[in-house]
Each structure stands twice: as structure tokens, then as C-alpha cells.
Design a protein around this motif. Structure first.
Motif: not given
Length: 154
Positions: A55-61
Motif C-alpha cells: 500500500x505504501x509503495x503504491x502511494x509513493x511519489x
């Protein structure tokens, strides 16, 4: 009548152009071309994507990253790119986790990278398609992420 590029027209007007649907390879090639326009441009890398939960990875930017270069392009947005996040880039460009990791993670380059370096990594992702080594690497990476880092799964 003066000829202007689509980018120049966007600077002075709202341009509604219907682009033909791009294939995965065309989207990746277009992204690499955007990065190659200024190969010395310094871009930010995402820190530790392999240690984030899904979940964190998908939202990372990251501001001024290869992902933000892609999202700033009106053509890629018209093709369906919805944000400059890791998860959206993985979906839109149809990349395996390890492929996108190789393009944007700081463990390969430190806190920043040159746009030309990122472009070369994007182009390398297109060359892995359908090759035995690429498929094997993807399977190993998927296995390792679930076995070695089970607490990071969403």
C-alpha cells in the motif's frame, strides 16, 4: 502560419487532441523520450521502495522524479496516466515491481539521478519483455518479496 509543437500550443491554449491509443511499448518509448529531452536534468529517486508495504509503495511519489516527468506530459495523461505515484506508473506502463524499482528507487542511484540514466532504464524495461531471463527474474522477485518481507504485504 507559424508551425508550433503540441507542447508550445499547450503553453498558450487548451488543446483537445484525440491521440490514438498507445501500446505498452509506445508508452514506455514516449516516457523515455520525455526523459531524453533533457538528459542532464536532476531527478529525485524514491527511497527504499523494496522495504515499503504494498500500500505504501503504491502511494509513493517524489517531486521532480521520472514519474512526475511522465505525469506532466499531456499525451500520457490523455492515454490514462492518473497520477505520479509508483502504483499508478506500474499499472499504466504495465511494469513488474522489479522493473519499476530499477527505474525509480534510490538504492540504484542515491537521492537523485540524471534523466538520461532514467531513460536508459525505461528503455531496458521494454527489452525485458518476453525474454526468459526477465520472466525468471520477475518470478524470483515476486517469491522473494512474499517470503523475505512478509510483514510488508498489504
Amino acid at each position: 502560419m507559424k508551425h508550433q509543437t503540441l507542447k508550445e500550443l499547450h503553453a498558450v491554449a487548451e488543446v483537445d487532441a484525440a491521440y490514438p491509443v498507445m501500446t505498452r511499448s509506445q508508452r514506455l518509448d514516449h516516457w523515455a523520450s520525455l526523459l531524453e529531452q533533457d538528459p542532464e536534468r536532476s531527478l529525485g529517486a524514491l527511497p527504499g521502495t523494496e522495504y515499503m508495504s504494498l500500500d505504501e509503495r503504491d502511494k509513493a511519489q517524489c517531486l521532480e522524479s521520472p514519474l512526475s516527468v511522465a505525469f506532466a506530459d499531456p499525451i500520457l495523461r490523455s492515454q490514462g496516466l492518473r497520477s505520479a505515484t509508483y502504483g499508478e506508473a506500474r499499472r499504466f506502463f504495465e511494469l513488474a515491481d522489479w522493473q519499476l524499482h530499477a527505474i525509480v528507487c534510490h538504492c540504484h542511484v542515491g537521492a537523485s539521478m540524471k534523466a538520461g540514466w532514467a531513460a536508459a532504464r525505461v528503455r531496458a524495461a521494454t527489452k525485458d519483455d518476453g525474454k526468459l531471463f526477465g520472466k525468471l527474474r520477475e518470478r524470483i522477485a515476486d517469491w522473494a518479496s512474499t517470503r523475505l518481507f512478509p510483514r510488508h504485504q498489504a
